[in-house]
Design a protein around this motif. Structure first.
Motif, PDB file in Angstrom:
ATOM      1  N   GLY A 404       0.789  -1.233   0.000  1.00 65.52           N
ATOM      2  CA  GLY A 404       0.000   0.000   0.000  1.00 65.52           C
ATOM      3  C   GLY A 404       0.811   1.268   0.000  1.00 65.52           C
ATOM      4  O   GLY A 404       0.274   2.340   0.296  1.00 65.52           O
ATOM      5  N   ALA A 405       2.102   1.197  -0.385  1.00 66.65           N
ATOM      6  CA  ALA A 405       2.964   2.381  -0.453  1.00 66.65           C
ATOM      7  C   ALA A 405       2.879   3.190   0.840  1.00 66.65           C
ATOM      8  O   ALA A 405       3.014   4.405   0.834  1.00 66.65           O
ATOM      9  N   ASP A 406       2.640   2.524   1.940  1.00 66.26           N
ATOM     10  CA  ASP A 406       2.506   3.142   3.257  1.00 66.26           C
ATOM     11  C   ASP A 406       1.388   4.193   3.311  1.00 66.26           C
ATOM     12  O   ASP A 406       1.440   5.138   4.090  1.00 66.26           O
ATOM     13  N   LYS A 407       0.393   4.036   2.442  1.00 63.76           N
ATOM     14  CA  LYS A 407      -0.695   5.018   2.392  1.00 63.76           C
ATOM     15  C   LYS A 407      -2.070   4.414   2.668  1.00 63.76           C
ATOM     16  O   LYS A 407      -2.946   5.074   3.208  1.00 63.76           O
ATOM     17  N   THR A 408      -2.262   3.168   2.213  1.00 62.40           N
ATOM     18  CA  THR A 408      -3.621   2.613   2.253  1.00 62.40           C
ATOM     19  C   THR A 408      -4.045   2.253   3.678  1.00 62.40           C
ATOM     20  O   THR A 408      -3.239   1.782   4.465  1.00 62.40           O
ATOM     21  N   PRO A 409      -5.308   2.440   3.988  1.00 63.82           N
ATOM     22  CA  PRO A 409      -5.797   1.921   5.260  1.00 63.82           C
ATOM     23  C   PRO A 409      -5.783   0.387   5.237  1.00 63.82           C
ATOM     24  O   PRO A 409      -5.878  -0.221   4.164  1.00 63.82           O
ATOM     25  N   ILE A 410      -5.641  -0.202   6.431  1.00 66.20           N
ATOM     26  CA  ILE A 410      -5.781  -1.661   6.564  1.00 66.20           C
ATOM     27  C   ILE A 410      -6.944  -1.919   7.511  1.00 66.20           C
ATOM     28  O   ILE A 410      -6.986  -1.353   8.603  1.00 66.20           O
ATOM     29  N   VAL A 411      -7.872  -2.763   7.077  1.00 70.31           N
ATOM     30  CA  VAL A 411      -8.946  -3.153   7.983  1.00 70.31           C
ATOM     31  C   VAL A 411      -8.664  -4.564   8.493  1.00 70.31           C
ATOM     32  O   VAL A 411      -8.587  -5.519   7.733  1.00 70.31           O
ATOM     33  N   ASP A 412      -8.426  -4.651   9.792  1.00 71.91           N
ATOM     34  CA  ASP A 412      -8.184  -5.941  10.448  1.00 71.91           C
ATOM     35  C   ASP A 412      -9.544  -6.390  10.977  1.00 71.91           C
ATOM     36  O   ASP A 412     -10.059  -5.826  11.927  1.00 71.91           O
ATOM     37  N   THR A 413     -10.119  -7.401  10.322  1.00 70.53           N
ATOM     38  CA  THR A 413     -11.525  -7.739  10.570  1.00 70.53           C
ATOM     39  C   THR A 413     -11.648  -8.993  11.427  1.00 70.53           C
ATOM     40  O   THR A 413     -11.199 -10.064  11.028  1.00 70.53           O
ATOM     41  N   TRP A 414     -12.260  -8.847  12.578  1.00 65.31           N
ATOM     42  CA  TRP A 414     -12.496 -10.018  13.444  1.00 65.31           C
ATOM     43  C   TRP A 414     -13.924 -10.519  13.256  1.00 65.31           C
ATOM     44  O   TRP A 414     -14.893  -9.734  13.333  1.00 65.31           O
ATOM     45  N   TRP A 415     -14.042 -11.784  13.006  1.00 69.40           N
ATOM     46  CA  TRP A 415     -15.360 -12.434  12.936  1.00 69.40           C
ATOM     47  C   TRP A 415     -15.153 -13.924  12.894  1.00 69.40           C
ATOM     48  O   TRP A 415     -14.019 -14.393  13.005  1.00 69.40           O
ATOM     49  N   GLN A 416     -16.228 -14.690  12.769  1.00 70.55           N
ATOM     50  CA  GLN A 416     -16.160 -16.154  12.817  1.00 70.55           C
ATOM     51  C   GLN A 416     -17.190 -16.764  11.875  1.00 70.55           C
ATOM     52  O   GLN A 416     -18.149 -16.100  11.492  1.00 70.55           O
ATOM     53  N   THR A 417     -17.021 -18.047  11.604  1.00 71.96           N
ATOM     54  CA  THR A 417     -18.030 -18.784  10.834  1.00 71.96           C
ATOM     55  C   THR A 417     -19.401 -18.553  11.475  1.00 71.96           C
ATOM     56  O   THR A 417     -20.405 -18.344  10.786  1.00 71.96           O
TER      57      THR A 417
END
Ligand code: WTA
Length: 653
Positions: A404-417
Motif C-alpha cells: 500500500g505504499a505506506d498510504k492505504t488503510p488496513i482493515v483488520d476484521t475479526w469475525w467467525q463462521t
C-alpha cells in the motif's frame, strides 16, 4: 490469565482524501447508537424485499433469533438479477483467473444471471426442492459460485466442503446434512498438476453404503483427467446446464429460510454444521462489505483471496460483493504458481483496488521479500484487509508498506463462521488504527471483554503484564448463526452456557482492551487451534491419531509458530506391538491425519512418549504440553499424578 505483549505505539489515522470520500463516517456509529434496531432496518432496506418485514428482531426464543420477521426475499435475485434490472448487466461480476497462466474468463452480471438460472433449472430437474441440502466440493471455479447461487435461488441449502478436505471428511459432512446432491469437478489443479476430486466423492459416497442420501453427482469438467463414472447417478455439468433455459422465476423465501450450512471445528472431534439463514445474513454481509471495504461498485476491483470452502469465501466472495454489485477477481490457484509474482501480476493486470487476505499469507510474502512486490505497479490498491487470526504488528506494517505504499488503510476484521459477517473492525475513513488491533465493534454490533464473572475489563496500558478476558457478544446481530444442524443442545452448550445468566454469546477467543478501549484479540482459549487461519480442533486430530491401530493414546496442542500462527504438536503413546520403527510410525501417522482430515491438519511434530501428563481425575494437562511444545519452563505441575513424566517427555523431543 496474564500475558506480556509489547507493541508499537504508532497510530495510523485515515488519510484526509480517503476520509472525504468514504462510504462510512462517524455518523454511522451515532445512528446505530441512537436506535440499534432502526439502524438495522435501514441496512436491511438496502436489499430488495418481495414482502417487507414487519418486525426487525424477535429474540423471545433466545438464543434462537429471528431477524426481519415476516419479510420475504430471494437471496440470488438480490445478488444477480437486481443489478441487471438496474441497468448494470454489462458490468463484470467476476474476473476469473485460473491456476494455469492465461486461463481466464470474465463474466458480466447479465451472463451470471443466465448461468445461475440455467443451473437452478438443472438442479430442479434433478429433483432438488426448497429445504434440500447440496454438498459442493469444488476448486475455485466460477461454477462453484454459480452452484451456490443456484441453490440459494431454489431455497436449497448448500454445504460447501473445502476441496482440500479428505474423502472421509466429505463423507461425514454429506452424512450429517443428508445431502441429496453433490456438485464437484473431475479434478483440480494443485501447483500445476491435475489431481482428481471426483474419486474422493465416489469414495465418500461408497463409504455411506446403502444409507447414502446422495441421488446425483453433478460434475464440472475442469481438468479433463480420467474420471470414474456411475451411470444414472452422475451427470456432467457441461452436458446438462448449458441446455437448460435461462428463464427462471425466483421464489421469495421467508427471511429466516435457511441459506446454508458450513461445517467448522469445535472442541469435540465432530465438526459442527453452522446454520445461516437468509435476510439477516445477507443484510449484514452486504452492509459490512459496503462500509468496511468502502466499496464503490462503479470503479472498484475487489479481490478476496479466500477459498469458498471457508466462511470468508461465502460472505466476502459470494454474498457480500455480489449483493453490492461489485466487480471482483476470483483466483483458482496458489500464490506461488507458477511463481511468487502471481498475486502481484493479477493486481497489476486487473487494477485491483481492494485486497483482502490472511496474515499467514502476508508473512509468506514477507519471507519471499520486498523485491517481489517492488517489481510491480500496485498503485491501483487503495484499501487492504486482513482476516483469520490476529495480525502481528510487524506484518501489518510490512503489508501497508509493500502493498500500500505506506498510504492505504488496513482493515483488520475479526469475525467467525458463527458470526456470519464482520463484527469488529476499523472503518477505513474513520478509525485511527493501531497495528495488530481489530479496534472496535462495527456500528450496530455490541461486544465486550469480561472476566470469569462477567465483569467488564478496564482499558490497559500498551506495555507490561496484561489481563486477558473473554470476548463476548452481548447483543444479537443479524448474521448470527441460527443453530448447529440437528443439535440444538450443542448450540446452547457451546456458545450460550458460559455466560448463560447474562444471555451472552461466548466467542471462544481471549482478548484485552488497549489504552483507548480498543480490542486486542489474542486467539482461541478453547481447544480449537488456528493453523494459517484454518480452524482445527485438538480433538479432531487426536481422534485421527488414535484411529491408527498402533496408537494407544494421543494428545494434541497448538504451539506458537512464526509462520502459520499456530502449529500442531502431537504427543502419542504407542501400543507395545507398534514399538520399534518409531520414525516410520511418525511418518505414517502424519499421513493418516492428512487422509482422515486434510493435509492442512498434518502435525508439525509428533513425539512418541511413554506417558501423558494427567491430573488425578485423568484429564490431560494440555497447558503443560504447550509449555513443552513451545520450549518454555513448565508451569505449575503440582496437580499431576506423576510429575516425573516430563523428564521422559522432554527426553523424547
Ligand atoms: C480468529 C474466520 C484475531 C478468531 C472469519 C476467531 C481472528 C476464529 C481474526 C474464527 C482477527 C479471525 N483477529 N483473530 N482479525 N479473524 N480470527 O470461523 O480466533 O474460520 O474465533 O472464521 O479466527 O475462525 P473462522
Amino acid at each position: 490469565m496474564t500475558e506480556t505483549h509489547v507493541e508499537a505505539q504508532s497510530v495510523y489515522p485515515p488519510a484526509p482524501e480517503f476520509a472525504a470520500n468514504a462510504n462510512a463516517t462517524e455518523a454511522l456509529y451515532e445512528q446505530a447508537e441512537a436506535d440499534r434496531l432502526a439502524f438495522w432496518a435501514e441496512q436491511a432496506n438496502r436489499l430488495a424485499w418481495d414482502t417487507p418485514f414487519t418486525d426487525v428482531l424477535d429474540w423471545s426464543d433466545a438464543p434462537f433469533a429471528k431477524w426481519f420477521v415476516g419479510g420475504k426475499l430471494n437471496v440470488a435475485y438480490n445478488c444477480v438479477d437486481r443489478h441487471v434490472e438496474a441497468g448494470n448487466g454489462d458490468r463484470v461480476a467476476i474476473h476469473w483467473v485460473g491456476e494455469p497462466v492465461d486461463d481466464a474468463r470474465s463474466i458480466t452480471y447479465a451472463e451470471l444471471k443466465d448461468e445461475v438460472c440455467r443451473a437452478a433449472n438443472t438442479l430442479a430437474d434433478l429433483g432438488l426442492r426448497s429445504g434440500d441440502r447440496v454438498a459442493i466440493y469444488m476448486p475455485m471455479v466460477p461454477e462453484a459460485i454459480i452452484a451456490m447461487l443456484a441453490c440459494a435461488r431454489l431455497g436449497a441449502m448448500h454445504s460447501v466442503v473445502f476441496a482440500g478436505f479428505s474423502a472421509s471428511a466429505l463423507k461425514a459432512r454429506i452424512e450429517d446434512a443428508q445431502a441429496k446432491l453433490v456438485i464437484t469437478s473431475d479434478g483440480q489443479y494443485r501447483r500445476g498438476a491435475a489431481v482428481s476430486l471426483k474419486e474422493g466423492v465416489d469414495e465418500a459416497i461408497a463409504g455411506l453404503g446403502d444409507d447414502s442420501p446422495v441421488e446425483h453427482v453433478l460434475v464440472v469438467r475442469r481438468t479433463g483427467i480420467d474420471t470414474p463414472w456411475t451411470d444414472g447417478r452422475d451427470k456432467w455439468w457441461d452436458e446438462t446446464v448449458p441446455n437448460a433455459s435461462t428463464e427462471h422465476t425466483p421464489e421469495a423465501f421467508d427471511s429466516e429460510h435457511p441459506l446454508f450450512l458450513l461445517y467448522t471445528s469445535g472442541t469435540t472431534g465432530k465438526p459442527k454444521g453452522i446454520m445461516h439463514t437468509s435476510g439477516g445474513y445477507l443484510t449484514q454481509s452486504s452492509y459490512t462489505h459496503h462500509n468496511v471495504f468502502d466499496i464503490k461498485p462503479e470503479t472498484d476491483v475487489y479481490w478476496c483471496t479466500a477459498d469458498i470452502g471457508w466462511v470468508t469465501g461465502h460472505t466476502y466472495i459470494v454474498y457480500g460483493p455480489l449483493s453490492n454489485g461489485v466487480t471482483q477477481v476470483v483466483y483458482e490457484g496458489t500464490p506461488a504458481s507458477p511463481n511468487e509474482h502471481r498475486h502481484f501480476e493479477i493486481i497489476e493486470k486487473y487494477g485491483v483496488s481492494i485486497y483482502y487476505t490472511a496474515p499467514t499469507l502476508v508473512r509468506t510474502f514477507m519471507k519471499w521479500g520486498r523485491q517481489i512486490p517492488a517489481e510491480h505497479d500496485l498503485s491501483s490498491l487503495r484499501l487492504l484487509g486482513s482476516v483469520g487470526e490476529p495480525i502481528n504488528p510487524e506484518a501489518w506494517r510490512w503489508y501497508r508498506m509493500a502493498f500500500g505504499a505506506d498510504k492505504t488503510p488496513i482493515v483488520d476484521t475479526w469475525w467467525q463462521t458463527e458470526t456470519g459477517a464482520i463484527m469488529i473492525s476499523p472503518l477505513p475513513g474513520v478509525t485511527e488504527c493501531k497495528p495488530g488491533s481489530a479496534m472496535r465493534p462495527l456500528p450496530g454490533i455490541s461486544a465486550k471483554i469480561v472476566d470469569d464473572d462477567g465483569n467488564e475489563l478496564a482499558p490497559q496500558p500498551d506495555h507490561g503484564e496484561h489481563v486477558t478476558g473473554y470476548l463476548v457478544l452481548d447483543k444479537p446481530w443479524p448474521s448470527m448463526l441460527r443453530g448447529i444442524w440437528g443439535d440444538d443442545e450443542r448450540f446452547k452448550e457451546t456458545y450460550w452456557s458460559r455466560f448463560a445468566e447474562q444471555g451472552w454469546y461466548f466467542a471462544g477467543d481471549g482478548a484485552r482492551y488497549g489504552t483507548d478501549g480498543e480490542i486486542w484479540v489474542l486467539g482461541r482459549i478453547d481447544d480449537v487451534m488456528n493453523i494459517s487461519g484454518h480452524r482445527i480442533s485438538t480433538a479432531e486430530v487426536e481422534s485421527a491419531l488414535v484411529g491408527h491401530s498402533g496408537v494407544a493414546e494421543a494428545a494434541v496442542v497448538g504451539a506458537t509458530d512464526e509462520h502459520t500462527g499456530q502449529a500442531i504438536c502431537a504427543f502419542v503413546i504407542l501400543k507395545s506391538s507398534a514399538h520399534g520403527g518409531e520414525k516410520n510410525m511418525v511418518d505414517e501417522l502424519r499421513a493418516e491425519v492428512a487422509r482422515e482430515i486434510s493435509p492442512i491438519a498434518k502435525p508439525r511434530e509428533i513425539h512418541v512418549v511413554p506417558e501423558l501428563p494427567k491430573t488425578r481425575s485423568g484429564k490431560i494437562m494440555r497447558r503443560l504440553l504447550r509449555d513443552v511444545a513451545e520450549g518454555r519452563e513448565l508451569g505449575d505441575t503440582s496437580t499431576l499424578v506423576d510429575p516425573s513424566v516430563f523428564e521422559a517427555i522432554r527426553a523424547s523431543k
